[in-house]
Scaffold this motif. Sequence first.
Motif, PDB file in Angstrom:
ATOM      1  N   GLY A 112     -18.059   0.899  77.654  1.00  0.00           N
ATOM      2  CA  GLY A 112     -19.222   0.950  78.525  1.00  0.00           C
ATOM      3  C   GLY A 112     -20.527   1.229  77.827  1.00  0.00           C
ATOM      4  O   GLY A 112     -21.568   1.384  78.486  1.00  0.00           O
ATOM      5  N   VAL A 113     -20.503   1.284  76.490  1.00  0.00           N
ATOM      6  CA  VAL A 113     -21.710   1.582  75.715  1.00  0.00           C
ATOM      7  C   VAL A 113     -21.925   0.497  74.664  1.00  0.00           C
ATOM      8  O   VAL A 113     -20.967   0.033  74.033  1.00  0.00           O
ATOM      9  CB  VAL A 113     -21.611   2.956  75.015  1.00  0.00           C
ATOM     10  CG1 VAL A 113     -22.808   3.205  74.094  1.00  0.00           C
ATOM     11  CG2 VAL A 113     -21.505   4.070  76.046  1.00  0.00           C
ATOM     12  N   VAL A 114     -23.161   0.065  74.485  1.00  0.00           N
ATOM     13  CA  VAL A 114     -23.547  -0.767  73.341  1.00  0.00           C
ATOM     14  C   VAL A 114     -24.573   0.021  72.539  1.00  0.00           C
ATOM     15  O   VAL A 114     -25.303   0.852  73.086  1.00  0.00           O
ATOM     16  CB  VAL A 114     -24.135  -2.131  73.782  1.00  0.00           C
ATOM     17  CG1 VAL A 114     -23.088  -2.947  74.524  1.00  0.00           C
ATOM     18  CG2 VAL A 114     -25.380  -1.954  74.653  1.00  0.00           C
ATOM     19  N   GLY A 115     -24.632  -0.219  71.236  1.00  0.00           N
ATOM     20  CA  GLY A 115     -25.575   0.554  70.449  1.00  0.00           C
ATOM     21  C   GLY A 115     -25.619   0.155  69.000  1.00  0.00           C
ATOM     22  O   GLY A 115     -24.971  -0.801  68.567  1.00  0.00           O
ATOM     23  N   SER A 116     -26.392   0.918  68.237  1.00  0.00           N
ATOM     24  CA  SER A 116     -26.615   0.626  66.832  1.00  0.00           C
ATOM     25  C   SER A 116     -27.078   1.896  66.124  1.00  0.00           C
ATOM     26  O   SER A 116     -27.685   2.774  66.740  1.00  0.00           O
ATOM     27  CB  SER A 116     -27.684  -0.475  66.700  1.00  0.00           C
ATOM     28  OG  SER A 116     -27.897  -0.850  65.363  1.00  0.00           O
ATOM     29  N   LEU A 126     -27.433  -3.790  79.124  1.00  0.00           N
ATOM     30  CA  LEU A 126     -27.696  -4.706  78.023  1.00  0.00           C
ATOM     31  C   LEU A 126     -26.378  -5.253  77.497  1.00  0.00           C
ATOM     32  O   LEU A 126     -25.372  -4.550  77.470  1.00  0.00           O
ATOM     33  CB  LEU A 126     -28.433  -3.999  76.882  1.00  0.00           C
ATOM     34  CG  LEU A 126     -29.859  -3.519  77.119  1.00  0.00           C
ATOM     35  CD1 LEU A 126     -30.358  -2.754  75.897  1.00  0.00           C
ATOM     36  CD2 LEU A 126     -30.789  -4.690  77.425  1.00  0.00           C
ATOM     37  N   ALA A 127     -26.423  -6.501  77.029  1.00  0.00           N
ATOM     38  CA  ALA A 127     -25.236  -7.082  76.393  1.00  0.00           C
ATOM     39  C   ALA A 127     -25.115  -6.631  74.948  1.00  0.00           C
ATOM     40  O   ALA A 127     -24.004  -6.521  74.418  1.00  0.00           O
ATOM     41  CB  ALA A 127     -25.291  -8.603  76.456  1.00  0.00           C
ATOM     42  N   SER A 141     -31.421  -6.038  62.073  1.00  0.00           N
ATOM     43  CA  SER A 141     -31.300  -5.766  63.503  1.00  0.00           C
ATOM     44  C   SER A 141     -30.655  -6.934  64.234  1.00  0.00           C
ATOM     45  O   SER A 141     -29.842  -6.730  65.148  1.00  0.00           O
ATOM     46  CB  SER A 141     -32.682  -5.469  64.107  1.00  0.00           C
ATOM     47  OG  SER A 141     -33.135  -4.185  63.749  1.00  0.00           O
ATOM     48  N   VAL A 142     -31.018  -8.153  63.855  1.00  0.00           N
ATOM     49  CA  VAL A 142     -30.405  -9.336  64.463  1.00  0.00           C
ATOM     50  C   VAL A 142     -28.900  -9.318  64.252  1.00  0.00           C
ATOM     51  O   VAL A 142     -28.111  -9.534  65.184  1.00  0.00           O
ATOM     52  CB  VAL A 142     -31.029 -10.620  63.883  1.00  0.00           C
ATOM     53  CG1 VAL A 142     -30.193 -11.851  64.237  1.00  0.00           C
ATOM     54  CG2 VAL A 142     -32.454 -10.790  64.389  1.00  0.00           C
ATOM     55  N   TYR A 143     -28.472  -9.046  63.022  1.00  0.00           N
ATOM     56  CA  TYR A 143     -27.033  -9.035  62.742  1.00  0.00           C
ATOM     57  C   TYR A 143     -26.321  -7.958  63.556  1.00  0.00           C
ATOM     58  O   TYR A 143     -25.228  -8.193  64.086  1.00  0.00           O
ATOM     59  CB  TYR A 143     -26.781  -8.809  61.250  1.00  0.00           C
ATOM     60  CG  TYR A 143     -25.304  -8.669  60.959  1.00  0.00           C
ATOM     61  CD1 TYR A 143     -24.477  -9.785  60.937  1.00  0.00           C
ATOM     62  CD2 TYR A 143     -24.730  -7.415  60.750  1.00  0.00           C
ATOM     63  CE1 TYR A 143     -23.110  -9.657  60.704  1.00  0.00           C
ATOM     64  CE2 TYR A 143     -23.376  -7.278  60.519  1.00  0.00           C
ATOM     65  CZ  TYR A 143     -22.573  -8.400  60.496  1.00  0.00           C
ATOM     66  OH  TYR A 143     -21.226  -8.276  60.286  1.00  0.00           O
ATOM     67  N   LYS A 144     -26.922  -6.781  63.663  1.00  0.00           N
ATOM     68  CA  LYS A 144     -26.274  -5.689  64.378  1.00  0.00           C
ATOM     69  C   LYS A 144     -26.124  -5.994  65.867  1.00  0.00           C
ATOM     70  O   LYS A 144     -25.190  -5.494  66.511  1.00  0.00           O
ATOM     71  CB  LYS A 144     -27.053  -4.392  64.175  1.00  0.00           C
ATOM     72  CG  LYS A 144     -26.982  -3.860  62.745  1.00  0.00           C
ATOM     73  CD  LYS A 144     -27.837  -2.610  62.602  1.00  0.00           C
ATOM     74  CE  LYS A 144     -27.863  -2.108  61.168  1.00  0.00           C
ATOM     75  NZ  LYS A 144     -28.708  -0.897  61.029  1.00  0.00           N
ATOM     76  N   ALA A 145     -27.043  -6.772  66.426  1.00  0.00           N
ATOM     77  CA  ALA A 145     -26.892  -7.203  67.815  1.00  0.00           C
ATOM     78  C   ALA A 145     -25.908  -8.366  67.929  1.00  0.00           C
ATOM     79  O   ALA A 145     -25.173  -8.479  68.910  1.00  0.00           O
ATOM     80  CB  ALA A 145     -28.257  -7.609  68.381  1.00  0.00           C
ATOM     81  N   TRP A 146     -25.886  -9.237  66.938  1.00  0.00           N
ATOM     82  CA  TRP A 146     -25.063 -10.447  66.938  1.00  0.00           C
ATOM     83  C   TRP A 146     -23.572 -10.168  66.792  1.00  0.00           C
ATOM     84  O   TRP A 146     -22.753 -10.691  67.549  1.00  0.00           O
ATOM     85  CB  TRP A 146     -25.543 -11.347  65.789  1.00  0.00           C
ATOM     86  CG  TRP A 146     -24.579 -12.370  65.265  1.00  0.00           C
ATOM     87  CD1 TRP A 146     -23.577 -12.178  64.356  1.00  0.00           C
ATOM     88  CD2 TRP A 146     -24.531 -13.757  65.606  1.00  0.00           C
ATOM     89  NE1 TRP A 146     -22.917 -13.355  64.100  1.00  0.00           N
ATOM     90  CE2 TRP A 146     -23.480 -14.335  64.847  1.00  0.00           C
ATOM     91  CE3 TRP A 146     -25.281 -14.574  66.439  1.00  0.00           C
ATOM     92  CZ2 TRP A 146     -23.151 -15.689  64.919  1.00  0.00           C
ATOM     93  CZ3 TRP A 146     -24.956 -15.921  66.526  1.00  0.00           C
ATOM     94  CH2 TRP A 146     -23.912 -16.466  65.783  1.00  0.00           C
ATOM     95  N   ALA A 154     -36.077  -3.637  66.263  1.00  0.00           N
ATOM     96  CA  ALA A 154     -35.034  -3.549  67.285  1.00  0.00           C
ATOM     97  C   ALA A 154     -34.875  -4.896  67.965  1.00  0.00           C
ATOM     98  O   ALA A 154     -35.859  -5.600  68.219  1.00  0.00           O
ATOM     99  CB  ALA A 154     -35.372  -2.481  68.317  1.00  0.00           C
ATOM    100  N   VAL A 155     -33.631  -5.243  68.250  1.00  0.00           N
ATOM    101  CA  VAL A 155     -33.282  -6.455  68.998  1.00  0.00           C
ATOM    102  C   VAL A 155     -32.442  -6.031  70.188  1.00  0.00           C
ATOM    103  O   VAL A 155     -31.503  -5.244  70.040  1.00  0.00           O
ATOM    104  CB  VAL A 155     -32.482  -7.436  68.120  1.00  0.00           C
ATOM    105  CG1 VAL A 155     -31.905  -8.572  68.951  1.00  0.00           C
ATOM    106  CG2 VAL A 155     -33.356  -7.996  67.005  1.00  0.00           C
ATOM    107  N   VAL A 156     -32.779  -6.527  71.366  1.00  0.00           N
ATOM    108  CA  VAL A 156     -31.944  -6.291  72.541  1.00  0.00           C
ATOM    109  C   VAL A 156     -31.516  -7.638  73.103  1.00  0.00           C
ATOM    110  O   VAL A 156     -32.265  -8.612  73.070  1.00  0.00           O
ATOM    111  CB  VAL A 156     -32.674  -5.462  73.613  1.00  0.00           C
ATOM    112  CG1 VAL A 156     -32.987  -4.070  73.097  1.00  0.00           C
ATOM    113  CG2 VAL A 156     -33.932  -6.144  74.093  1.00  0.00           C
ATOM    114  N   VAL A 157     -30.274  -7.681  73.584  1.00  0.00           N
ATOM    115  CA  VAL A 157     -29.727  -8.902  74.177  1.00  0.00           C
ATOM    116  C   VAL A 157     -29.494  -8.640  75.653  1.00  0.00           C
ATOM    117  O   VAL A 157     -28.595  -7.867  76.014  1.00  0.00           O
ATOM    118  CB  VAL A 157     -28.413  -9.316  73.496  1.00  0.00           C
ATOM    119  CG1 VAL A 157     -27.916 -10.642  74.086  1.00  0.00           C
ATOM    120  CG2 VAL A 157     -28.582  -9.409  71.994  1.00  0.00           C
TER     121      VAL A 157
END
Length: 220
Positions: free
Chosen positions: A77-81, A99-100, A151-156, A213-216
């Motif tokens: 239930g958590v997304v993060g970095s 957020l995805a 940041s892109v990679y960590k969201a991807w 920071a990147v958010v999806v």
Amino acid sequence: MIEALLPAGAAAVEAFTDVPDEAPFPGEEDLVARAVPARRQEFVTARRCAREAVARLGYAPAPIRPGPRREPVWPDGVVGSITHCTGYRAAAVAPAGALAGLGIDAEPHEPLPDGVAGVVLTAGEPDRLAALRAADPATCWDRLLFSAKESVYKAWYPLTGRWLGFEEAELTFDRAGRFTARILVDGTRTDGGPALGSLDGRWLVARGLLLTAVVVPHRQ
């Protein structure tokens, strides 16, 4: 500082110093058992930031173990970095319902070391960076691009389960603090969500640091 780049509903915690001799959280000791002291301290502080951020979402403290590519494995239930560099550690999280995906990075506000730009840049990026540098020579645009790609990679990665090389995302920046990454490979997601053809992010310069920071969102 990093919270300024995040949407409402996300939680962020940052630290600028380590607590001397702070012990690893139970269940994480083995992750730094052989680490040199500096690496051990940055790990302990960054994980503490992560736990405090997760607690703000209502979760009890627990070990945050690494996944197959050393990415933090968050509670269900958590997304993060998580990010850390000299003089800075931070974590950002959000409810998975809000957020995805989410990725953050911090770098010293200094030029990239010699030879690194050639590995990081795609064909179209040097000219764009040159134009930005001419308009704003005080910003280390090459290092900012490096941070943004991190940041892109960590969201991807959590959404695709696949590596994304520096050369597989092409970035454009504006001087108002935003950037877009055009993904140059198949962006199919493992969760069935819309393919990641591009990712949007924000950036800032503060206290001798570059933060990105990147958010999806769930709908792109």
